[in-house]
Every structure is written in C-alpha cells, then in structure tokens.
Design an enzyme around this catalytic site. Structure first.
Site, PDB file in Angstrom:
ATOM      1  N   GLU A  79       0.852  -1.198   0.000  1.00  0.00           N
ATOM      2  CA  GLU A  79       0.000   0.000   0.000  1.00  0.00           C
ATOM      3  C   GLU A  79       0.880   1.237   0.000  1.00  0.00           C
ATOM      4  OE1 GLU A  79      -2.323  -0.218   3.538  1.00  0.00           O
ATOM      5  OE2 GLU A  79      -3.510  -1.896   2.801  1.00  0.00           O
ATOM      6  N   LYS A 103       2.312   4.557   1.384  1.00  0.00           N
ATOM      7  CA  LYS A 103       2.422   5.101   2.741  1.00  0.00           C
ATOM      8  C   LYS A 103       2.094   6.598   2.646  1.00  0.00           C
ATOM      9  CE  LYS A 103       5.295   5.043   6.862  1.00  0.00           C
ATOM     10  NZ  LYS A 103       5.030   6.396   7.276  1.00  0.00           N
ATOM     11  N   ASP A 110       1.490  10.349   3.534  1.00  0.00           N
ATOM     12  CA  ASP A 110       2.175  11.236   4.465  1.00  0.00           C
ATOM     13  C   ASP A 110       1.157  12.160   5.121  1.00  0.00           C
ATOM     14  OD1 ASP A 110       4.123  12.445   5.851  1.00  0.00           O
ATOM     15  OD2 ASP A 110       5.196  13.281   4.137  1.00  0.00           O
ATOM     16  N   LYS A 130      10.630   3.000   3.149  1.00  0.00           N
ATOM     17  CA  LYS A 130      10.604   4.462   2.971  1.00  0.00           C
ATOM     18  C   LYS A 130      11.374   4.902   1.729  1.00  0.00           C
ATOM     19  CE  LYS A 130       9.612   7.032   6.195  1.00  0.00           C
ATOM     20  NZ  LYS A 130       9.815   7.148   7.637  1.00  0.00           N
ATOM     21  N   CYS A 147      10.907  50.511  -6.216  1.00  0.00           N
ATOM     22  CA  CYS A 147      10.631  51.954  -6.271  1.00  0.00           C
ATOM     23  C   CYS A 147      11.754  52.780  -5.663  1.00  0.00           C
ATOM     24  CB  CYS A 147       9.305  52.258  -5.576  1.00  0.00           C
ATOM     25  SG  CYS A 147       9.419  52.119  -3.787  1.00  0.00           S
ATOM     26  N   CYS A 185       9.404  47.852   2.408  1.00  0.00           N
ATOM     27  CA  CYS A 185       9.526  49.088   1.643  1.00  0.00           C
ATOM     28  C   CYS A 185       8.581  50.092   2.293  1.00  0.00           C
ATOM     29  CB  CYS A 185       9.113  48.824   0.193  1.00  0.00           C
ATOM     30  SG  CYS A 185       8.759  50.325  -0.719  1.00  0.00           S
TER      31      CYS A 185
HETATM   32  S1  IVH Z   1      -0.496   0.408   8.644  1.00  0.00           S
HETATM   33  C1  IVH Z   1       0.220  -1.867  12.410  1.00  0.00           C
HETATM   34  N1  IVH Z   1      -0.795   1.471   6.267  1.00  0.00           N
HETATM   35  O1  IVH Z   1       2.549   5.164   8.772  1.00  0.00           O
HETATM   36  C2  IVH Z   1       0.123  -1.172  11.144  1.00  0.00           C
HETATM   37  N2  IVH Z   1       0.156   2.808   7.983  1.00  0.00           N
HETATM   38  O2  IVH Z   1       5.001   4.464  10.473  1.00  0.00           O
HETATM   39  C3  IVH Z   1      -0.212   0.234  11.309  1.00  0.00           C
HETATM   40  N3  IVH Z   1       0.666   5.109   7.302  1.00  0.00           N
HETATM   41  O3  IVH Z   1       1.279   5.344  12.041  1.00  0.00           O
HETATM   42  C4  IVH Z   1      -0.026   1.100  10.163  1.00  0.00           C
HETATM   43  N4  IVH Z   1      -0.044   4.929   5.222  1.00  0.00           N
HETATM   44  O4  IVH Z   1       0.159   6.768  10.247  1.00  0.00           O
HETATM   45  C5  IVH Z   1      -0.366   1.658   7.524  1.00  0.00           C
HETATM   46  N5  IVH Z   1      -1.156   2.297   4.140  1.00  0.00           N
HETATM   47  C6  IVH Z   1      -0.739   2.480   5.385  1.00  0.00           C
HETATM   48  C7  IVH Z   1      -0.224   3.732   5.823  1.00  0.00           C
HETATM   49  C8  IVH Z   1       0.226   3.843   7.133  1.00  0.00           C
HETATM   50  C9  IVH Z   1       0.489   5.744   6.133  1.00  0.00           C
HETATM   51  C10 IVH Z   1       1.282   5.714   8.508  1.00  0.00           C
HETATM   52  C11 IVH Z   1       0.488   5.495   9.774  1.00  0.00           C
HETATM   53  C12 IVH Z   1       1.404   4.831  10.740  1.00  0.00           C
HETATM   54  C13 IVH Z   1       2.749   5.144  10.170  1.00  0.00           C
HETATM   55  C14 IVH Z   1       3.697   4.045  10.548  1.00  0.00           C
END
Ligand code: IVH
Length: 674
Positions: free
Chosen positions: A115, A117, A119, A315, A412, A427
């Site tokens: 999935e 991630k 932000d 990451k 100016c 200014c």
């Molecule tokens: S799963 C136990 N899925 O990343 C699993 N987290 O560093 C819990 N985040 O606190 C998280 N996209 O805020 C999951 N597709 C995703 C995510 C996701 C963003 C964030 C979330 C979590 C942090 C973990």
C-alpha cells in the site's frame, strides 16, 4: 400520514440521497449529479430541519460542522493500541525482514499487500450502532486526543454506516492534505507572515488539531482508511485484502493503488515503481507499506515491541540534492515585505527541476550562514516550496559573498525599514508599484475574488500598460481597453468581462480576504465576516471591539485599522462599491433587506427599463432574480409579449406584476432603505 410523518419521511429520504451522492463524490470520485443539484438537496434538508429541530440527529449530513470551538481536546484511550511500523530503506532491509518472518512460519507460503504510505496523520474512527461516535489521534499509541468534531468535517468520512455493519468497530487511516491544498495553505500562510508547514504531516496535524472545527472544515483534508482496528460481533475476514474490500463496502475511502504481490520480487518492483512515479499522485507519500496478507499469519507473527512483525514501511530516500547558489533575489510582496529567494543552478531533485528556493528573511540566511556562490543542500518535502538546508562549507573557495538586505526598495527605490521585533524588511512607500501590483494579483486569485482568467500575467500587463492602478480599476475595464493588450482576442476579452461580472457576487469573507489587509488570511477573514456583516460595519469597528474577538490580537487589529484608514484603500473600496461588488454577508442580505428571501423572474419586453438594470436592483435589495419559474418563485414580472412563463406562473398560483406595478414596489422597497 400526518404532516409530521410526511416531513420525517422526506428528511430520511433526503439524508439517504445526500449520503449516497456524498459518497459518490468524495469517496468514489464519480459524481452522478451536479453540485447545484446536490446543494439543492442539502438546502431542502437544512430548511426542514430548521422548521423541525427535533428531527436533527448528529449523523445528519447537515451536522458536519456543528459544534462550538473547544478550549482543549479530551483524551481517548484506544481499546487496542495503534502501533507504529519498523522502517526499511533498501532492498537488503526487505530481504532481511523476509528472512526473519519466514523463519518464524517455516514452510508456509506468504503473499503480501503493498500500500502507499500516505504522508499525513494516523487517526482512529469508532462507530457505535452505525454512527460515528469518536475520532482520535494516535497520540502515544495507547491514548490520543479526541478530535471527533474536526474529523466529522472531512466529507469522505461517513457519519453513518449501512445496516449490517458490526455493532461496534474501529477503523484506522491516514488523514492528509492533498498537494494542492497544502500548497495553497502555505501560500496563504506566507501572505499572512505565518511560518510555513515544513511537511504534509505537520500540515495535516495542524489542521486536524484546531480547537475551532470551522477552521478545520475550510482545510481540504481527506482520508484513506488502511485498517480495521477491532470489531464486535463480526467474523473477521481471512485476509487484509478482503478486510479492505469489506470496509469499502461500508462506505470508507480506500486507496485504489493497493497491490497484491505473490513474492518479494513483486514487492520490490512495486516499491521502485512508485519511487519513480510518486510525483504523479495528487497527495504526498513517503514510502510503501508492505503487509502480510493472511490474517492468520499476521496473528502468528505477532509483534516485537511496538511494531508488528507482519508489516514494514519501505521508505523513500529524502529528496535532497546539492547545487550552487547563484544569487539571492528580492520579491516585494503586497504588504511591502522584501522577500529574499535563492536563485539556484538548476538541479533535478526527485524528478523535479529546482531553480528557486525559499529564503525566509535576512536573519534566517545568516543563521544558516548561507553565502552567495556557496554550494548548498536543497530539500524538497512534498509540494512544499523547496528550501535550503545549509551550505556545504567544505566546498567554499573564499570568493563567496555574505548577503546584505538592500537599503532601498529594488522596485521603487524608497527607503527600506525593519520595525523592531519584526523579522521582515519592508519598503516604506505605501504607493510602491510592486505592492500595488501584488495586491491586484492577490485580489483576483483563488480563495480571494477568484476571477477566472485574471491571473498574474494579465494583471501585470494591465498594470504595466497603465490600464489599472488598483483592484477597483479591474471593474472599469472595457472590451476596448482589454483589446489594447497583446494577444487578447474578442473571445478572451468577453470571458474576462464575464468573470469580472461573476466575481461581483463573491461572499463577504472572500472580499475581506481579497482586500489584502496585512495578516488577514482566509480564516481571519471568515471570522471577521461572521462578526461584522458588511465592509461598512468592519470599517466602523474600533480597536477595543476588534480586540474582543477571540483569535484577533493587537497586531491584526492595528493592521485592520491602519488599512481601512488609508485613503488609497478607501478609494479602492469605493470603486468596488460603485461597480456593484457585494459588500455584505449572505446573512445580512437575507436578514436586513426588503427583498430578502424573495425570488423574482422577469419575462417579456420591458418598456421603461433594461432587464439587467432591474435585476441588479433586485439583487441590491436582497432579492434573487432567476430565469425559470419554479414553485419557489414569488413574483413574475411581465412586460409585453410574455411567453410560456406567464402561463406556468398562473398555473402555479404565483403573483404576477406588470412593469409599472413592479416599479412601484421597487420605489417602496428603496424608500425603506433610506
Ligand atoms: S499500517 C500496524 N498502512 O505510517 C500497522 N500505515 O510508520 C499500522 N501510514 O502510524 C499502520 N499509510 O500513520 C499503515 N497504508 C498504510 C499507511 C500507514 C500511512 C502511517 C500510519 C502509521 C505510520 C507508521
């Protein structure tokens, strides 16, 4: 059926329709009806609830922004902790992770879900008896803040779920600001002299943690749900993918880019694919989350410390690069601030060519010891304006030059001053052309008067040709004056005039923001418009009174008073008034004017007056001129040769006035205003 039963039934049907269309628009991104049709449904529901307040329920779509500002957030204990994820930064980290987990479940085939991630900020939503009851931040994982009233304002969060949903359950997801929303928010903050949000996470957190939900409601927040936290009275699906499908069927917004990967090679390909394509997404991501798909395997793998073993965050590398700082340019803003910016040797950072970076003020430049000619480390965080982290001191040759703010305005040449305690140089010339031009650009921009087709370039050409000197002059533009510009054709000129005309009806908060009063952003403009119903009322406000408004301090009040006293600004306001720009809040229009809430339609040829002129008068008196006769029309005004509208009005029992009768009515109404 009694009348109350009929109303009840209609209210239920409207709520169902609104929830359905809300879901199509905000969750599925595939609306079936126009915004106007949607607004009409919502308005009908609002009116019914106003006349039958006992029918209002917290999960009604009218109640997204209902609550009063809080003085502090309460605490929510998470029944099951919200965990964090271990990080991976390279393919070897992923190999090592796989080796660890496959050793714990020997002989079992493992498939994965990848999935994005997102932000943003992790939140948990609890539903009880089909209604959203609590929304909370992650906090320390065990307890977070109760931000229910703010999360309710996010339109993609369902306030209620369909019958058949578990009696009580919790979903988890990431609340975020899309790139465009974040860029706009930062532009506004920069105009207001507020510190910019350094990254999407801070922006989401700052937006969701507002004590006044009306402020959160104006931030374009959205959410993706990525987990079912817990559920009572339900057989859990056997895979993560099925769980997500199930949550989707309950109306939750699930990210569409979920990939099912059979092995690590597919997982890595997915990650590297997104590393190169992340710019295409309308929101920021900082990596890919890899999850073991089978829930049975997830349970078997369990946790180590706070992190589940069955998931890992892969990451993306930070988006940084080095380049030469060729020079430092100065932009004069609309409040006269001298804003330094870095002119860089073009460099590609994470797929985007960077030539400019923000340098906030002189102190900041010196604090970081950035010198002209330096090699500098440049960083991009999402859509945020790139910034200079610092110089690469080891690459200095000795020819680098220390930057000094100029003593005179680069536009100016007036004196530059820096008030005590202020970070910005300004200014001193309030008639500085740079300030005037920036003010006009701001006036026409999105969020302000939103004059389509009147962007920075057009404002600049008009200004340089001497066709406009302030924003009030925009409304005196004619077809002929526009055609004087290079590359302006008949069609574009007509479009510009039409957008200008349309912008006259913008709301009072838009106008207050558009005026460009120092330190007044969209949010403060809304607060002022709520307190004062018109520009005139605001102009008459005194210092004490302004200071009495929560969230308005001495700096903002002084700015308002000084701005509204300056002759060049009062001149501009007068020009806007003469042009017919709306200067009142909708409420003032609704409440105080003789034609408030009255709908008119004009048909046939008029003898004494032009149709547009009459329509403008109706508007000025608070009424609404329309073109179609509907049940809501109050008066039909007929000239000679009326068409089908007259017959329709008669069949609906609508009051019909001839031109003279209407002119009499106008006279009476105008007399009431004097
Ligand atoms: S799963 C136990 N899925 O990343 C699993 N987290 O560093 C819990 N985040 O606190 C998280 N996209 O805020 C999951 N597709 C995703 C995510 C996701 C963003 C964030 C979330 C979590 C942090 C973990």
């Amino acid at each position: 059926m009694t009348e109350v039963e009929i109303v009840k039934k209609r209210v239920a049907s409207l709520r169902e329709q609104i929830n359905y269309h809300n879901h199509r628009y905000h969750v599925l991104d595939s609306p079936e009806i126009s915004d106007a049709e949607y607004d009409a449904l919502l308005l009908e529901l609002k009116k019914l609830e106003e006349s039958h307040p006992d029918l209002i329920s917290p999960d009604s779509p009218t109640q997204r922004v209902g609550a009063e500002p809080l003085s502090a957030f309460g605490t929510v204990v998470h029944p099951r902790p919200l965990l964090s994820l271990a990080n991976a930064f390279c393919d070897e980290d992923i190999d090592a992770w796989y080796k660890r987990i496959s050793g714990l479940v020997p002989g079992q085939a493992i498939d994965f879900v990848c999935e994005l991630k997102i932000d943003g900020l992790a939140v948990a939503l609890t539903y009880d008896n089909r209604s959203l009851v609590t929304g909370a931040t992650r906090g320390n994982g065990y307890q977070g803040e109760n931000i229910t009233q703010n999360l309710r304002t996010i339109k993609s969060i369902p306030l209620s779920v369909p019958a058949g949903a578990p009696a009580k359950f919790e979903v988890r997801g990431e609340a975020y600001l899309p790139k465009k929303g974040l860029a706009r928010l930062n532009e506004e903050r920069s105009a207001e002299g507020l510190p910019l949000f350094a990254n999407p996470r801070n922006a989401a957190a700052g937006s969701v943690r507002q004590l006044d939900p009306r402020i959160t409601a104006r931030r374009p927040l959205d959410i993706f749900i990525y987990a079912l936290g817990w559920a009572e009275g339900m057989q859990m699906p056997s895979t993560h993918r099925e769980t997500m499908q199930y949550l989707k069927s309950l109306g939750f917004k699930i990210n569409p880019h979920m990939a099912h990967c059979q092995d690590l090679e597919e997982v890595k390909a997915c990650y590297h694919g997104w590393a190169g394509r992340r710019e295409e997404l309308p929101y920021d991501i900082d990596g890919v989350v890899i999850k073991v798909n089978s829930i049975a395997l997830q349970e078997e793998l369990g946790f180590v410390g706070h992190d589940p073993r069955w998931a890992i965050a892969y990451k993306f590398p930070a988006v940084q690069g080095t380049t030469r700082l060729l020079d430092i340019g100065i932009n004069v803003g609309r409040t006269g601030s001298l804003n330094p910016y870095a002119i860089l040797e073009p460099v590609n950072i994470g797929g985007v060519t960077i030539e400019r970076a923000a340098l906030h003020n002189e102190d900041d430049i010196h604090r970081k010891d950035i010198r002209i000619g330096d090699w500098v480390l440049v960083q991009r965080a999402g859509e945020v304006i790139p910034e200079i982290v610092g110089p690469v001191v080891s690459r200095r040759t000795g020819v680098e030059k220390v930057f000094l703010m100029p003593g005179t305005c680069p536009v100016c040449h007036a004196e530059v001053i820096r008030a005590e305690g202020e970070a910005m140089h300004r200014c001193a010339n309030t008639a500085c052309p740079a300030q005037a031009l920036e003010s006009i650009i701001h006036f026409a921009s999105k969020g302000a008067m939103d004059i389509e087709g009147v962007g920075e370039k057009l404002c600049r050409s008009l200004f340089e040709k001497g066709l406009i000197k302030d924003s009030g002059d925009l409304y005196s533009l004619t077809r002929d004056s526009l055609l004087e510009l290079d590359r302006m054709g008949e069609r574009s000129a007509a479009n510009v005039l039409a957008s200008l005309e349309k912008s006259k009806q913008r709301s009072l908060p838009n106008l207050i923001f558009a005026l460009g009063i120092p330190n007044i952003g969209e949010e403060t403009a809304s607060i002022l418009a709520q307190r004062y119903n018109s520009i005139d009322a605001l102009s008459n406000a005194g210092l004490e009174e302004l200071l009495g408004i929560p969230s308005i301090g001495p700096k903002v009040s002084d700015g308002i008073l000084a701005f509204l006293r300056q002759p060049q600004n009062t001149d501009t306001i007068e020009k806007l008034r003469k042009a017919g720009v709306n200067m009142q809040s909708d409420e003032a229009v609704r409440r105080d004017l003789p034609f408030s809430g009255v709908d008119f339609v004009i048909t046939g040829k008029l003898a004494a007056s032009g149709r547009q002129e009459l329509e403008a008068k109706i508007r000025a008196l608070g009424g609404k001129p329309g073109s179609d006769v509907t049940k809501k029309t109050n008066y039909l005004i007929v000239g000679t040769d009326p068409g089908a509208k007259l017959a329709r009005a008669q069949s609906l029992g609508i009051k019909v006035l001839d031109e003279n009768e209407f002119l009499e009515m106008l006279k009476d109404a105008e007399a009431m205003l004097k």
